[in-house]
Scaffold this active site. Structure first.
Site, short mmCIF file in Angstrom:
data_model
loop_
_atom_site.label_atom_id
_atom_site.label_comp_id
_atom_site.label_asym_id
_atom_site.label_seq_id
_atom_site.Cartn_x
_atom_site.Cartn_y
_atom_site.Cartn_z
N SER A 1 0.84 -1.20 0.00
CA SER A 1 0.00 0.00 0.00
C SER A 1 0.88 1.26 0.00
O SER A 1 1.69 1.43 -0.90
CB SER A 1 -0.95 -0.05 1.19
OG SER A 1 -2.03 0.84 1.03
N ASP B 1 -9.70 -6.12 -4.13
CA ASP B 1 -9.15 -4.97 -3.42
C ASP B 1 -9.95 -3.71 -3.77
O ASP B 1 -10.06 -3.34 -4.95
CB ASP B 1 -7.68 -4.79 -3.82
CG ASP B 1 -6.93 -3.84 -2.90
OD1 ASP B 1 -7.57 -2.99 -2.25
OD2 ASP B 1 -5.69 -3.96 -2.84
N HIS C 1 -7.31 -6.23 0.30
CA HIS C 1 -6.11 -5.37 0.35
C HIS C 1 -4.96 -6.00 1.12
O HIS C 1 -3.88 -5.42 1.16
CB HIS C 1 -6.50 -4.03 0.99
CG HIS C 1 -5.53 -2.93 0.76
ND1 HIS C 1 -5.15 -2.49 -0.50
CD2 HIS C 1 -4.83 -2.15 1.64
CE1 HIS C 1 -4.28 -1.50 -0.39
NE2 HIS C 1 -4.07 -1.27 0.89
#
Length: 255
Positions: free
Chosen positions: A80, A206, A234
């Protein structure tokens, strides 16, 4: 500045970078599974966990701290926001990064007119507005978004909530400035400049870094290998731990 990291295992060095608001604890299961093969450095990014905050928190500042802590070539994995940090590290100091793995990351996290496959800017603005009044509740809601769509969302959320405060609470300013980085970062014009082995590990459910971002990255990088974890949101490194580890081990072994 110095940054905190925990080290697990032995062998070639792998540096693991977490996402917004979290800390290096999120990688513990992966590091334990691969401890016999590699030496894993689980970093707390500046302003997170045990690492002191930068004033202000910026991508370049985080990269400078990492470059000072790990001057020798290492494999780098970023999840991320950590993926943006990892990519910037590879761009600024290519001799230090042997390989780059991006996990559920994006070169551009916020929607643009020419980039619809991302988070609405209004979502990031709402999180920023809510941080001051209820940072714990805001982070809990953000974690819920990270697991949304996964069949094991409840269990994954519990794990992330447990990891969240393992190294203490994040710095409030770092949280706000981290959201600014997510809002403003756009590395699309720079990704093609990277020249190194790259692995992309993504989930097809996601909601924060949609699969379209991974497919775009794969198209820009002929060396990139894309692994899609079906049913993952995610956090594929938690929901699909065995498959994630197997893909990571195969990739590093060939670099």
């Amino acid at each position: 500045m110095s940054i905190h990291f925990d080290t697990v295992g032995h062998g070639e060095s792998v540096v693991w970078l977490h996402g917004w608001a979290m800390n290096g604890t999120v990688w513990q299961q992966v590091a334990n599974a691969m401890a016999d093969d590699y030496c894993h450095h689980l970093v707390d990014l500046p302003g997170h966990g045990h690492s002191p905050a930068l004033q202000p928190l910026t991508l370049d500042g985080m990269v400078a701290a990492l470059a000072a802590a790990f001057p020798l070539p290492v494999h780098v994995v970023g999840w991320s926001l950590g993926g943006a940090v990892a990519s910037t590290w590879a761009l600024r100091h290519p001799a230090q990064v042997r390989s780059l793995t991006l996990v559920a990351s994006s070169p551009c996290f916020a929607q643009r007119d020419d980039w619809p496959g991302a988070m609405p800017a209004s979502t990031l603005a709402q999180f920023a507005a809510n941080l001051g009044d209820d940072w714990r509740g805001t982070l809990k809601r953000f974690i819920s978004l990270q697991t949304l769509g996964s069949p094991t969302a409840r269990e994954l959320s519990k794990t992330l909530l447990s990891d969240l405060l393992q190294h203490g609470k994040p710095d409030p300013a770092a949280l706000r400035e981290g959201l600014d980085i997510l809002r403003d970062t756009d590395l699309r014009s720079d990704i093609g400049k990277l020249d190194l082995p790259m692995l992309l590990q993504y989930g097809d459910r996601d909601m924060l870094s949609p699969l379209a971002a991974a497919q775009w990255l794969a198209a820009q990088q002929p060396q990139a290998r894309l692994v899609v974890h079906h049913g993952a949101a995610h956090v594929p490194f938690l929901s699909h731990l065995d498959d994630f580890v197997a893909a990571q081990r195969r990739f590093i072994a060939t670099v």
